[in-house]
Write an enzyme that holds these catalytic residues in place. Structure first.
Site, PDB file in Angstrom:
ATOM      1  N   THR A   1      -1.763  38.481  -2.312  1.00 11.79           N
ATOM      2  CA  THR A   1      -1.179  39.059  -3.730  1.00 11.79           C
ATOM      3  C   THR A   1       0.221  38.725  -3.787  1.00 11.79           C
ATOM      4  OG1 THR A   1      -2.027  41.144  -2.976  1.00 11.79           O
ATOM      5  CG2 THR A   1       0.044  41.463  -4.310  1.00 11.79           C
TER       6      THR A   1
ATOM      7  N   LYS B   1      -3.515  43.105 -10.941  1.00 11.07           N
ATOM      8  CA  LYS B   1      -3.251  43.772  -9.405  1.00 11.07           C
ATOM      9  C   LYS B   1      -2.110  44.649  -9.364  1.00 11.07           C
ATOM     10  CE  LYS B   1      -3.049  44.168  -4.986  1.00 11.07           C
ATOM     11  NZ  LYS B   1      -4.119  44.680  -3.988  1.00 11.07           N
TER      12      LYS B   1
ATOM     13  N   LYS C   1       6.106  46.293  -1.301  1.00 13.55           N
ATOM     14  CA  LYS C   1       5.838  44.823  -1.711  1.00 13.55           C
ATOM     15  C   LYS C   1       5.399  44.942  -3.215  1.00 13.55           C
ATOM     16  CE  LYS C   1       2.878  40.636  -1.289  1.00 13.55           C
ATOM     17  NZ  LYS C   1       2.237  40.153  -0.546  1.00 13.55           N
TER      18      LYS C   1
HETATM   19  P1  NAD Z   1      -1.180  39.311   7.759  1.00 13.08           P
HETATM   20  O1  NAD Z   1       0.276  39.226   7.573  1.00 13.08           O
HETATM   21  O2  NAD Z   1      -1.942  40.073   8.397  1.00 13.08           O
HETATM   22  O3  NAD Z   1      -1.921  37.801   7.148  1.00 13.08           O
HETATM   23  C1  NAD Z   1      -1.151  36.802   6.496  1.00 13.08           C
HETATM   24  C2  NAD Z   1      -1.343  35.431   7.676  1.00 13.08           C
HETATM   25  O4  NAD Z   1      -0.969  34.266   6.972  1.00 13.08           O
HETATM   26  C3  NAD Z   1      -0.814  35.812   9.199  1.00 13.08           C
HETATM   27  O5  NAD Z   1      -1.843  35.783  10.049  1.00 13.08           O
HETATM   28  C4  NAD Z   1       0.130  34.751   8.988  1.00 13.08           C
HETATM   29  O6  NAD Z   1       0.095  33.844  10.368  1.00 13.08           O
HETATM   30  C5  NAD Z   1      -0.426  33.407   8.191  1.00 13.08           C
HETATM   31  N1  NAD Z   1       0.267  32.533   7.646  1.00 13.08           N
HETATM   32  C6  NAD Z   1       1.714  32.682   7.283  1.00 13.08           C
HETATM   33  N2  NAD Z   1       2.198  31.484   6.996  1.00 13.08           N
HETATM   34  C7  NAD Z   1       1.267  30.628   7.075  1.00 13.08           C
HETATM   35  C8  NAD Z   1       1.426  29.120   6.826  1.00 13.08           C
HETATM   36  N3  NAD Z   1       2.213  28.445   6.465  1.00 13.08           N
HETATM   37  N4  NAD Z   1       0.192  28.413   7.147  1.00 13.08           N
HETATM   38  C9  NAD Z   1      -0.845  29.355   7.427  1.00 13.08           C
HETATM   39  N5  NAD Z   1      -1.136  30.743   7.681  1.00 13.08           N
HETATM   40  C10 NAD Z   1       0.219  31.123   7.401  1.00 13.08           C
HETATM   41  O7  NAD Z   1      -1.311  40.053   6.040  1.00 13.08           O
HETATM   42  P2  NAD Z   1      -2.846  40.552   5.250  1.00 13.08           P
HETATM   43  O8  NAD Z   1      -2.702  41.860   5.582  1.00 13.08           O
HETATM   44  O9  NAD Z   1      -3.979  39.810   5.822  1.00 13.08           O
HETATM   45  O10 NAD Z   1      -2.356  40.356   3.722  1.00 13.08           O
HETATM   46  C11 NAD Z   1      -2.760  38.950   3.128  1.00 13.08           C
HETATM   47  C12 NAD Z   1      -2.487  39.204   1.669  1.00 13.08           C
HETATM   48  O11 NAD Z   1      -3.329  40.163   1.150  1.00 13.08           O
HETATM   49  C13 NAD Z   1      -0.970  39.664   1.225  1.00 13.08           C
HETATM   50  O12 NAD Z   1      -0.569  39.051   0.211  1.00 13.08           O
HETATM   51  C14 NAD Z   1      -1.239  41.078   0.997  1.00 13.08           C
HETATM   52  O13 NAD Z   1      -0.284  41.572   0.216  1.00 13.08           O
HETATM   53  C15 NAD Z   1      -2.798  41.103   0.330  1.00 13.08           C
HETATM   54  N6  NAD Z   1      -3.264  42.390   0.637  1.00 13.08           N
HETATM   55  C16 NAD Z   1      -3.510  42.970   1.672  1.00 13.08           C
HETATM   56  C17 NAD Z   1      -4.209  44.300   1.949  1.00 13.08           C
HETATM   57  C18 NAD Z   1      -3.837  45.120   3.240  1.00 13.08           C
HETATM   58  O14 NAD Z   1      -4.387  46.279   3.280  1.00 13.08           O
HETATM   59  N7  NAD Z   1      -3.645  44.681   4.460  1.00 13.08           N
HETATM   60  C19 NAD Z   1      -4.605  44.948   0.959  1.00 13.08           C
HETATM   61  C20 NAD Z   1      -4.736  44.232  -0.210  1.00 13.08           C
HETATM   62  C21 NAD Z   1      -4.043  42.843  -0.475  1.00 13.08           C
END
Ligand code: NAD
Length: 290
Positions: A87, A162, A237
Site C-alpha cells: 500500500t 485502496k 498510514k
Molecule cells: P512488514 O513490515 O511485516 O513487511 C515489509 C517487509 O519489507 C519487511 O520484512 C522488511 O524487512 C522488508 N523490506 C523493507 N525494506 C526493504 C528493502 N529495501 N528490500 C527488501 N525488503 C525490504 O509489513 P506487512 O504487514 O507485510 O505489510 C506490507 C505492505 O502491505 C504494507 O505496504 C502494508 O501497508 C500493506 N498491507 C498490510 C496489511 C496487514 O494487515 N499487515 C494489510 C493490507 C495491506
C-alpha cells in the site's frame, strides 16, 4: 512461472509461500534476512529477480518501493511483469509504473485487502491498476494468493481504490464507536443497539462484520482484547495516504481529515499503538465532551 518476491514480511512471506505451494518457482529477498517456506533465498534483490517472469514486491511504503524499483527494474528481463502489492501513495505507484514501462516491462499496482489472515489463507482481494496486458499476466497469481481481483483502471488506480476504501473504513469505524459510546451514556444496552443498527440504515461493515463492542455481533478483535486484526497504526498510514492524495487532487475530504487527526492522536499520544483500529470504542467510552 519463475517468480521473484521482494519483501517477505507479515504479508509477503505467506503470499510467497502460497505461490510456491501452487508449484511456481519462487525466489525471495528481504533486507531483514527473513525467509518463507518453500521459497529460495537470494543474496540480493537483483539476484531474486533475474530471469523471473513476474516480480512481486510487498514493502512498507512508497519511498522504499521507489528505492527497490530502482534496484530491480534494470535487473529484470524485458517483457516480464512487475506487480507491487504494497500500500503506497498514488504518485509513487505511477512513478514506478512509468519507470518499469520505460524499461520494457509490464507493470501493475495491486494493493490488497484481507490482512495477515487473508494472506495466509490465500483469500486476499486485489485491486489492480495497469494495462489489460499487465493485469492478464498477473491474474493467475492473484487467483492463487486471493479470492478476488478487480482491474480498476490505469496505473495508480489500484492504490486509489485502496485508499478510498480505507478512508470509508476509518471514518465508519469512528462513527460506529462514537455511537456506541453515546448509546452507553443514554443507558442503551449494547446488544439492543447492535440488533437495531445492524438491521437499520446505520448498518455498515464495521457494525455488522467487525463490531467494536466485545461480546456483541460476530467474533472480532474486540472479543480478543483488541489485539489486531488491523492495527490502528496501519489505519493511520492509510488515512495519511488518502489525505496526501486528496491534497494532490484538490478533493474536499473533511471526514477523512478528521479521521486522520483522531487516529494520529490515538496512535501517537494515547494507547492506540499495537491495538486493533476498533479499540476506538474503549477510547471514546471513558470520555466526556471536552
Ligand atoms: P512488514 O513490515 O511485516 O513487511 C515489509 C517487509 O519489507 C519487511 O520484512 C522488511 O524487512 C522488508 N523490506 C523493507 N525494506 C526493504 C528493502 N529495501 N528490500 C527488501 N525488503 C525490504 O509489513 P506487512 O504487514 O507485510 O505489510 C506490507 C505492505 O502491505 C504494507 O505496504 C502494508 O501497508 C500493506 N498491507 C498490510 C496489511 C496487514 O494487515 N499487515 C494489510 C493490507 C495491506
Amino acid at each position: 512461472m519463475k517468480i521473484g518476491f521482494i519483501g517477505l514480511g507479515n504479508m509477503g512471506a505467506p503470499m510467497a509461500t502460497n505461490l510456491a505451494k501452487a508449484g511456481h518457482e519462487v525466489t525471495g529477498f528481504d533486507v531483514a534476512g527473513t525467509t518463507a517456506e518453500g521459497v529460495a533465498q537470494a543474496a540480493t534483490a537483483e539476484a531474486a529477480v533475474q530471469g523471473a517472469d513476474v516480480v512481486i514486491t510487498m514493502l512498507p511504503n512508497g519511498d522504499i518501493l521507489r528505492k527497490v524499483a530502482g534496484q530491480i527494474i534494470p535487473a529484470m528481463t524485458a517483457g516480464a511483469t512487475l506487480v507491487d502489492c504494497s500500500t503506497v501513495d498514488v504518485e509513487s505507484a505511477r512513478a514506478v509504473a512509468q519507470q518499469a514501462e520505460a524499461a520494457g516491462l509490464k507493470s501493475v499496482d495491486a494493493p490488497v485487502s484481507g490482512g495477515i489472515g487473508g494472506a495466509a489463507a490465500g483469500t486476499l482481494t486485489f485491486m489492480a491498476g495497469g494495462s489489460a496486458d499487465a493485469f492478464a499476466a498477473a491474474e493467475p497469481l492473484f487467483e492463487i494468493m486471493g479470492q478476488k481481483a478487480v482491474h480498476c483502471g490505469a496505473a495508480g488506480a489500484g492504490q486509489a481504490a485502496k485508499i478510498c476504501n480505507n478512508m470509508i473504513l476509518g471514518v465508519t469505524m469512528i462513527a460506529t464507536c462514537e455511537a456506541f459510546a453515546l448509546a452507553d451514556k443514554l443507558g442503551l444496552d449494547r446488544q439492543k443497539m447492535f440488533d437495531v443498527v445492524s438491521t437499520s440504515s446505520g448498518y455498515s461493515w464495521t457494525m455488522n462484520a467487525y463490531c467494536p463492542a466485545p461480546g456483541v455481533g460476530p467474533q472480532s478483535p474486540a472479543d480478543n482484547g483488541y489485539q489486531p486484526g488491523f492495527a490502528a497504526e496501519l489505519m493511520l498510514k492509510d488515512l495519511g495516504l488518502s489525505q496526501q492524495a486528496a491534497e494532490a487532487a484538490d478533493a474536499d475530504t473533511p471526514m477523512g481529515q478528521q479521521a486522520l487527526a483522531l487516529y494520529r492522536t490515538f496512535v501517537e499520544d494515547e494507547d492506540g499503538r499495537g491495538r486493533d483500529f476498533s479499540a476506538m470504542l474503549p477510547r471514546f467510552e471513558g470520555r466526556g465532551r471536552s
